[in-house]
Scaffold this active site. Structure first.
Site, PDB file in Angstrom:
ATOM      1  N   GLU A  74      56.664  48.695  51.289  1.00  0.00           N
ATOM      2  CA  GLU A  74      55.559  47.732  51.373  1.00  0.00           C
ATOM      3  C   GLU A  74      54.640  47.815  50.155  1.00  0.00           C
ATOM      4  O   GLU A  74      53.464  47.483  50.226  1.00  0.00           O
ATOM      5  CB  GLU A  74      54.780  47.939  52.676  1.00  0.00           C
ATOM      6  CG  GLU A  74      55.638  47.715  53.906  1.00  0.00           C
ATOM      7  CD  GLU A  74      54.910  47.092  55.072  1.00  0.00           C
ATOM      8  OE1 GLU A  74      53.721  46.760  54.946  1.00  0.00           O
ATOM      9  OE2 GLU A  74      55.543  46.939  56.129  1.00  0.00           O
ATOM     10  N   LYS A 118      45.860  43.406  59.568  1.00  0.00           N
ATOM     11  CA  LYS A 118      45.772  43.157  58.123  1.00  0.00           C
ATOM     12  C   LYS A 118      47.111  42.641  57.603  1.00  0.00           C
ATOM     13  O   LYS A 118      48.165  43.178  57.946  1.00  0.00           O
ATOM     14  CB  LYS A 118      45.421  44.457  57.381  1.00  0.00           C
ATOM     15  CG  LYS A 118      45.404  44.300  55.858  1.00  0.00           C
ATOM     16  CD  LYS A 118      45.331  45.647  55.140  1.00  0.00           C
ATOM     17  CE  LYS A 118      45.475  45.441  53.632  1.00  0.00           C
ATOM     18  NZ  LYS A 118      45.720  46.701  52.910  1.00  0.00           N
ATOM     19  N   SER A 170      44.912  49.178  43.095  1.00  0.00           N
ATOM     20  CA  SER A 170      46.034  49.649  43.913  1.00  0.00           C
ATOM     21  C   SER A 170      46.989  48.522  44.262  1.00  0.00           C
ATOM     22  O   SER A 170      48.040  48.755  44.851  1.00  0.00           O
ATOM     23  CB  SER A 170      45.512  50.301  45.197  1.00  0.00           C
ATOM     24  OG  SER A 170      44.844  49.350  46.001  1.00  0.00           O
ATOM     25  N   GLN A 228      43.428  42.592  42.362  1.00  0.00           N
ATOM     26  CA  GLN A 228      42.124  43.137  42.764  1.00  0.00           C
ATOM     27  C   GLN A 228      41.101  42.921  41.657  1.00  0.00           C
ATOM     28  O   GLN A 228      41.351  43.225  40.494  1.00  0.00           O
ATOM     29  CB  GLN A 228      42.243  44.636  43.057  1.00  0.00           C
ATOM     30  CG  GLN A 228      42.840  44.937  44.413  1.00  0.00           C
ATOM     31  CD  GLN A 228      43.024  46.425  44.648  1.00  0.00           C
ATOM     32  OE1 GLN A 228      42.645  47.251  43.824  1.00  0.00           O
ATOM     33  NE2 GLN A 228      43.621  46.764  45.782  1.00  0.00           N
ATOM     34  N   ARG A 255      40.458  36.696  47.962  1.00  0.00           N
ATOM     35  CA  ARG A 255      39.719  37.964  47.998  1.00  0.00           C
ATOM     36  C   ARG A 255      38.198  37.743  48.049  1.00  0.00           C
ATOM     37  O   ARG A 255      37.450  38.679  48.307  1.00  0.00           O
ATOM     38  CB  ARG A 255      40.089  38.830  46.788  1.00  0.00           C
ATOM     39  CG  ARG A 255      41.551  39.266  46.787  1.00  0.00           C
ATOM     40  CD  ARG A 255      41.857  40.171  45.601  1.00  0.00           C
ATOM     41  NE  ARG A 255      43.248  40.596  45.580  1.00  0.00           N
ATOM     42  CZ  ARG A 255      43.745  41.644  46.241  1.00  0.00           C
ATOM     43  NH1 ARG A 255      42.943  42.377  46.987  1.00  0.00           N
ATOM     44  NH2 ARG A 255      45.026  41.963  46.146  1.00  0.00           N
ATOM     45  N   HIS A 258      52.736  43.970  54.575  1.00  0.00           N
ATOM     46  CA  HIS A 258      52.653  43.547  53.173  1.00  0.00           C
ATOM     47  C   HIS A 258      53.972  42.936  52.721  1.00  0.00           C
ATOM     48  O   HIS A 258      55.041  43.450  53.052  1.00  0.00           O
ATOM     49  CB  HIS A 258      52.330  44.746  52.265  1.00  0.00           C
ATOM     50  CG  HIS A 258      51.022  45.382  52.586  1.00  0.00           C
ATOM     51  ND1 HIS A 258      50.843  46.193  53.687  1.00  0.00           N
ATOM     52  CD2 HIS A 258      49.819  45.318  51.965  1.00  0.00           C
ATOM     53  CE1 HIS A 258      49.583  46.606  53.736  1.00  0.00           C
ATOM     54  NE2 HIS A 258      48.945  46.082  52.712  1.00  0.00           N
ATOM     55  N   LEU A 301      41.525  56.007  50.673  1.00  0.00           N
ATOM     56  CA  LEU A 301      42.289  57.070  50.032  1.00  0.00           C
ATOM     57  C   LEU A 301      43.767  56.708  50.135  1.00  0.00           C
ATOM     58  O   LEU A 301      44.375  56.811  51.204  1.00  0.00           O
ATOM     59  CB  LEU A 301      42.014  58.411  50.708  1.00  0.00           C
ATOM     60  CG  LEU A 301      42.872  59.602  50.233  1.00  0.00           C
ATOM     61  CD1 LEU A 301      42.786  59.802  48.727  1.00  0.00           C
ATOM     62  CD2 LEU A 301      42.479  60.874  50.975  1.00  0.00           C
ATOM     63  N   ARG A 302      44.335  56.264  49.007  1.00  0.00           N
ATOM     64  CA  ARG A 302      45.751  55.902  48.947  1.00  0.00           C
ATOM     65  C   ARG A 302      46.552  57.168  48.655  1.00  0.00           C
ATOM     66  O   ARG A 302      46.894  57.466  47.523  1.00  0.00           O
ATOM     67  CB  ARG A 302      45.961  54.823  47.890  1.00  0.00           C
ATOM     68  CG  ARG A 302      45.673  53.419  48.351  1.00  0.00           C
ATOM     69  CD  ARG A 302      46.734  52.895  49.329  1.00  0.00           C
ATOM     70  NE  ARG A 302      48.053  52.954  48.709  1.00  0.00           N
ATOM     71  CZ  ARG A 302      48.570  51.976  47.963  1.00  0.00           C
ATOM     72  NH1 ARG A 302      47.896  50.852  47.773  1.00  0.00           N
ATOM     73  NH2 ARG A 302      49.770  52.093  47.426  1.00  0.00           N
ATOM     74  N   ARG A 350      50.866  54.111  51.875  1.00  0.00           N
ATOM     75  CA  ARG A 350      51.606  52.862  51.753  1.00  0.00           C
ATOM     76  C   ARG A 350      53.053  53.201  51.381  1.00  0.00           C
ATOM     77  O   ARG A 350      53.300  53.803  50.340  1.00  0.00           O
ATOM     78  CB  ARG A 350      50.966  51.970  50.677  1.00  0.00           C
ATOM     79  CG  ARG A 350      51.628  50.624  50.503  1.00  0.00           C
ATOM     80  CD  ARG A 350      51.449  49.724  51.708  1.00  0.00           C
ATOM     81  NE  ARG A 350      50.038  49.445  51.990  1.00  0.00           N
ATOM     82  CZ  ARG A 350      49.458  49.677  53.163  1.00  0.00           C
ATOM     83  NH1 ARG A 350      50.136  50.200  54.163  1.00  0.00           N
ATOM     84  NH2 ARG A 350      48.189  49.397  53.357  1.00  0.00           N
TER      85      ARG A 350
END
Length: 249
Positions: free
Chosen positions: A84, A168, A230, A234, A211, A141, A45-46, A80
């Site tokens: 970043e 990450k 996002s 991706q 990925r 990031h 959930l962004r 986020r």
């Protein structure tokens, strides 16, 4: 064994995380329902995409709606920051209030904490997350470049030393060599910490190989898009699943 909900982040084929980026409750519901026939492991959930994210009440409503729509799914909560690559700027104090509120809400399984935030704030959030049984993904990031091998490994080790369950790092390549730097740093940290999960990716089209190569180099989770991506590069979640299955054999 580190888990997000009931999803183990073990070695082998990377787990698939699908971000949802709705700006309203209606959009979030639509995105959740769009996932019904998709194959994935975790939903991110962004919340920085939510139009009313500066209201904790509105965030609470979003959390409730998503959990009602996805009662049995593993949910990662991420705000986020714009710095970043996110959608919304908020004061540092609100960033941590938001994480604290969400951890205590009982609606999520994991939370993302950015590595370059206030150290005391991070430590307090880690303590609350541990108290509530919430897995912590600590992240860094860089949407402009790929840091050096030493910088990447240094950040990932720094996250582990701070107390992250999962480290990450995502960065933008300018060349094929940049992608190799990211993959090489991932392999080096995974060799050093073989039983601890790691998430890395090189972004954009150039970095797409990163990925799908987690099983070879040591990244335990990868992000695939459903209705909307996002981050750049991706792959669509169904395509991503098919590729991972083929590579896994």
């Amino acid at each position: 064994m580190v888990k997000i909900g009931n999803v183990p982040l073990d070695n082998g084929m990377p787990k698939i995380c699908v971000p949802i980026v709705g700006r309203s409750l209606d959009e979030l519901v639509q995105e959740c329902r769009y996932l019904k026939d998709k194959i994935y492991d975790v939903v991110e959930l962004r919340i920085d995409f939510l139009k009313d994210v500066l209201s904790l009440d509105a965030v609470g409503q979003a959390l409730t709606v998503v959990r009602q729509e996805l009662p049995d799914e593993a949910i990662l909560f991420t705000f986020r920051t714009k710095e970043e690559g996110g959608e919304t700027d908020v004061p540092e104090s609100y960033y941590f209030s938001l994480l604290d509120y969400t951890i205590k809400s009982g609606t999520i399984d994991a939370v993302d904490i950015e590595y370059f935030r206030d150290r005391e704030g991070i430590k307090k959030t880690l303590t609350v997350a541990k108290e509530y049984g919430i897995t912590v993904i600590m992240s860094s990031h860089d949407f402009h470049k790929t840091p050096s091998f030493d910088e990447i490994t240094g950040r990932l080790i720094g996250m582990k030393k701070l107390g992250a369950d999962v480290a990450k790092l995502a960065c933008m390549p300018k060349s094929a060599k940049d992608v190799l730097t990211l993959l090489s740093a991932t392999e080096a940290i995974k060799s050093q910490y073989p039983d601890e999960p790691l998430i890395t990716m090189s972004m954009g089209r150039l970095g797409a190989i990163s990925r799908i190569s987690g099983e070879c180099f040591g990244s335990s989770l990868t992000f695939g898009s459903a209705k909307k991506a996002s981050a750049p590069g991706q792959l669509e979640v169904t395509t991503l699943h098919q590729i991972l299955q083929a590579l896994h054999g």
